[in-house]
Design an enzyme around this catalytic site. Structure first.
Site, PDB file in Angstrom:
ATOM      1  N   GLY B 145      87.031  38.619  -1.160  1.00  0.00           N
ATOM      2  CA  GLY B 145      86.497  39.310   0.001  1.00  0.00           C
ATOM      3  C   GLY B 145      86.482  40.812  -0.230  1.00  0.00           C
ATOM      4  O   GLY B 145      87.198  41.341  -1.090  1.00  0.00           O
ATOM      5  N   CYS B 146      85.668  41.493   0.547  1.00  0.00           N
ATOM      6  CA  CYS B 146      85.526  42.938   0.345  1.00  0.00           C
ATOM      7  C   CYS B 146      86.809  43.682   0.706  1.00  0.00           C
ATOM      8  O   CYS B 146      87.275  44.530  -0.069  1.00  0.00           O
ATOM      9  CB  CYS B 146      84.331  43.470   1.128  1.00  0.00           C
ATOM     10  N   TYR B 147      87.380  43.381   1.870  1.00  0.00           N
ATOM     11  CA  TYR B 147      88.641  44.055   2.233  1.00  0.00           C
ATOM     12  C   TYR B 147      89.761  43.736   1.244  1.00  0.00           C
ATOM     13  O   TYR B 147      90.486  44.647   0.811  1.00  0.00           O
ATOM     14  CB  TYR B 147      89.074  43.660   3.645  1.00  0.00           C
ATOM     15  N   THR B 149      89.574  43.091  -1.840  1.00  0.00           N
ATOM     16  CA  THR B 149      89.337  43.866  -3.063  1.00  0.00           C
ATOM     17  C   THR B 149      89.885  45.276  -2.913  1.00  0.00           C
ATOM     18  O   THR B 149      90.656  45.767  -3.762  1.00  0.00           O
ATOM     19  CB  THR B 149      87.818  43.915  -3.365  1.00  0.00           C
ATOM     20  N   ALA B 150      89.492  45.940  -1.824  1.00  0.00           N
ATOM     21  CA  ALA B 150      89.927  47.332  -1.636  1.00  0.00           C
ATOM     22  C   ALA B 150      91.436  47.423  -1.471  1.00  0.00           C
ATOM     23  O   ALA B 150      92.093  48.289  -2.068  1.00  0.00           O
ATOM     24  CB  ALA B 150      89.216  47.930  -0.413  1.00  0.00           C
TER      25      ALA B 150
END
Lengths: 342, 342, 342, 342
Positions: B145-147, B149-150
């Site tokens: 997921g994008c979050y 990853t960050a």
């Protein structure tokens, strides 16, 4: 009652917002407006949105120009307010929109601002316990910083009711007007649009000791604050996400009850219905504060979030609200709780 | 080497970003593109920025249409990937950009997604300890997921080196493309411009267990996560502000050293020089990650911040990076570390 | 005097802006608020910025619900106003914020709207020659379209003084709220931020005949209009750039004089000092109009530019201004000329 | 083939965009980068998005530093290019991204720029009739202005086919990066977000004579231009709305045919299918141009609209495209036609 009001520092964002509100205030007559490098200029060239004041010309910021008013607002760089206030005399209501008189602890002031402490004035966040009484009839008001306004209103009820451990973790997003009107490369539209970025990370932001002061009082113990401000691609607004570990026994219900108690009678702070969360757009240009709170059982943390307009409730609106109290006017006079949305 | 690639779900934001990258990939030949309600339409009408593919027509998402490719990317709603993958056979590299195969714990899956768990595939965040090896030669990849990853890239080095207490507090701001292309009133431009607002507060966001999984592994103990996502007025980008209490003995130097060690050889993760902080604009449209970390001695907390493009490194770029590894290509093939700025 | 006011269509952008203004209007008591698909819902869930009305519940839009008010504002889809107005009776002031009663020529209506013409009501742009007199005491008002408001105020002085050839060329940029609150993919924040795009190009926009009507009257001859609207990445505001070939003998001085004459006594239209140009930010949330004009001798064209807030002066503010006139109240009651800036 | 390239003026927006493209160019080796006030600084501090060049240090802009390269790009303030170019010798390909060598008429130059005319170099807009041939093998290139690029590509086909009267009326919206990186108050994010405003109204913009030159050539007669630029709240992009009265006999079909003829074989200019209109977001960060045209029979005008990225096709991409032609490389080398969207 009509009071004659002067504004020192009328060309910046804080001064402009203040004038927007004062024009609509039924008991205010706008007197002298001053500037520093802009003295001598038409306000219409500097603040083109203030049409009714377009032909006013800025005077220099001197005691002579500011004399003869009932109320003087100071929107000056840090460190300049004390000298001006001293010359105005004890009967003039002086409302300082800078930081000079906010902090009680001289050491905090010197650590964060690097200059001698000027003193402490009644603090213009009426919603804090005890603050309103100190403002009534006062001739001096220290307007809070924009971040401390958002953060304190989000978190103090949890501390006042003994629900939160004294280590607050705060991440706040601010619109760019909070950085002022001085032209700096990193504040160019080309840089900020489409961009989120932090600054002052790791405890360095000057609003940190003010938050600690505002939370430690209600908590009855020293609260540490980890504060990370971020710059958001919008002109106005602060969204403050504030969390703390819950003390033993806390439940979603005790948290909700603390906030309902704190804000039942506050005209500007709106505790949202459960399930609805604050949005800066909803308070754009208004003196309203949206607050919501949740308890995350998995992480055992209280998450309290507030949204304000940094220029209105966070600066100029808070200043007018405090002026109203100091003058004995109804607290909401001349202030709206309706945001300009969408 | 040239691989023939199909994309299932080419009309959404993830699919569009993937195609932007695949067109520029020197070892990829773009084969079938599929859509659901948009099957039969020209891509030029749906993704007007993909000029070289404007005349492609979307096929329906069926096993027949997806057959005959070396690589199939799935950009489908949650819960649909398992059935499609099964029909593609074990020799096809299937890269799932949805959530279905990310979580190891079936209970976590069922709690957050409300459906039976489909399984666990090698996890496409190569920078995590052990992840790269699992991806090499794999025929199945679960894109993070994008979050997560960050957040994982911001925090795992602190946990891997035993510097942080296992209670992470995370506030992240995301551009609106993270919410997808389906038209919903609260995602209208009129609503999001000039607006910061939180959502999924209190532990409800589905990316939470994925973060816990990614941090607990390196930590060697279960890490709790307080995660608050916010919607920012920008199309792309995630800024993740991640903090945790420091374990005893931690200093600014030990923190810095942990991150230098973790990212010394990573091609996409850029630990910024001290004093410089991440900005989403700097990684706009690129697969780069900017990371910075600080230790706040007053609050005794580590603050780690990362910036990514949610559609690139956070979705489609991460997918291509993992594809490269799975195929034995140089990991950076077809991927840029230069943001489109300003 | 206090008038009791109903708003039909209170959940959309026009209705929301109207309520923002009506709450601050000293002679208005807000009565029934209606919605269509939103009937039965709390206004606080639909218009979270309208805090003082948060607990109001929307009624269905029926004649029974709207009965018993002195003033009824209609913010309904095109074609629905006539039936509602008929049932309200001749003594109620009906202010239609839709298009139904704007056009005089039935053929124009049928060509652009594809339905039978309902009639023509006094036109709520008081600054146009003759318009104010027709509004005084009227029980029916047709509020102008947002683009025609901006364009007519920019250009009619040039036509009224015979300075411009009857072929106007207009390019206008509008904020996205002009497109309404219905969720459509091309209006998503992800699509509109960072984006300028035209629509309705080539004469197809429904506001075109209204502009022709408004300019042809003062011109005394039929004016053709080439109108290109564009969607700008901002929530509010219209910037209308309007040009026409100058008639023989025109000079910069004659042009300036025409605009000074037209706007010397208008409370809301501000002809800027020479050299200063309109900006939508300056009129954000206000009923003010900024106008500036130039004569380009090389191209022999008059360029007149106006800035308005499409939701305030362009819709709801214009509606309140016309209500004031119709009721015999001072025209500026409850309306501000100060924009919310920055 | 590998050419060694220097960039004079690497710290600004044009220089930064050029470096973004050059890093990805397969035949370019990046040599010296220079700055003026920023000489001696790391590029990573000035252009944080250019990660692969972060450790490069800027040299001063002197002939010595620029010597020894095959190609030198000049991104310097107006008036400085001639002196530098002279010292570089006739065998070095000098690509001037400033205005100095664009205009053919010395009087036009002196009128608009107020300094002596330096000369005229082959004009780097290959799509204009005759321009490509002049660039082939040339050692000097004058890169067009961003507005003239957008406007000329929108309108020249209509003039080349004799369809339009020689009075063009142009309104263009530009992202703020077109105004450069120097910090000025009116370019602050707080000022530009949510704001549309015109500037240089009435014929004063310096790009006006360049547009006249580009349109008059294909028209075979002098074309006058009424040009109104506006500043839009976005970092990048130009949307140019260009109209002219149609000559007798023009129809929608003859207009369409002219544009199909002009752009049938152009790799970067995309005449959109009928009914689809350009959007700046579609060409964000790419060298593509979207063009559409319509004929408004009621107003008897041709409306041609183009969208470009002002920094890519409008500056640095156009420069690379011309470099490719001058060097005999395929024209599209290193240039993308895919926008970064959404």
């Amino acid at each position: 009652m009509t009071v004659r009001v002067a504004v020192a520092g009328a060309s910046g964002y804080a001064g402009g917002e203040l004038l927007r509100l004062l024009v609509a205030h039924p008991h205010v007559e706008i007197g002298t407006l001053t500037g520093h490098s802009n003295a001598g200029q038409r306000l219409g060239a500097l603040q083109p949105h203030l049409l009714p004041l377009a032909d006013r010309v800025l005077a220099p910021t001197t005691a002579e120009e500011l004399a003869g008013h009932d109320v003087v607002f100071l929107a000056l760089p840090h460190g300049q307010s004390a000298a001006v206030a001293e010359q105005l005399g004890p009967d003039v209501l002086v409302v300082d929109m800078g930081a000079d008189f906010r902090l009680k602890d001289p050491t905090d002031w010197e650590t964060y601002y690097g200059s001698p402490h000027a003193g402490t004035w009644p603090y213009g966040l009426p919603e804090l316990p005890g603050a309103r009484a100190a403002l009534e009839g006062s001739k001096r008001v220290a307007v809070p910083g924009c971040y401390p306004t958002a953060v304190s209103l989000a978190l103090f009820p949890a501390y006042a009711e003994g629900l939160a451990e004294p280590e607050a973790v705060i991440v706040a997003a601010s619109g760019t007007s909070g950085a002022g009107k001085a032209a700096k490369p990193h504040l160019l539209g080309s840089e900020v649009m489409g961009n989120m970025s932090p600054y002052g990370v790791g405890g360095g932001h000057r609003h940190t000791p003010e938050m600690i002061q505002n939370l430690s009082g209600p908590a009855g113990e020293r609260v540490t604050v980890s504060f990370t401000p971020t710059l958001a691609p919008m002109p106005r607004g602060i969204l403050a996400t504030c969390t703390a570990t819950a003390k033993p026994g806390v439940t979603a219900e005790t948290v909700r009850a603390a906030y309902e108690k704190a804000y039942a009678d506050e005209p500007f702070v709106h505790l949202l219905p459960e399930g609805q969360w604050p949005a800066t757009a909803s308070v754009y240009g208004s003196n309203a504060v949206q607050v919501q709170v949740a308890y995350d059982a998995n992480a055992n943390r209280i998450i309290a979030i507030s949204a304000i307009d940094n220029l209105t409730k966070g600066t100029a609106g808070g200043a007018v609200q405090s002026m109203n109290i100091a003058l004995g006017l109804p607290e909401t006079t001349g202030l709206s709780t309706i945001g300009v949305a969408p």
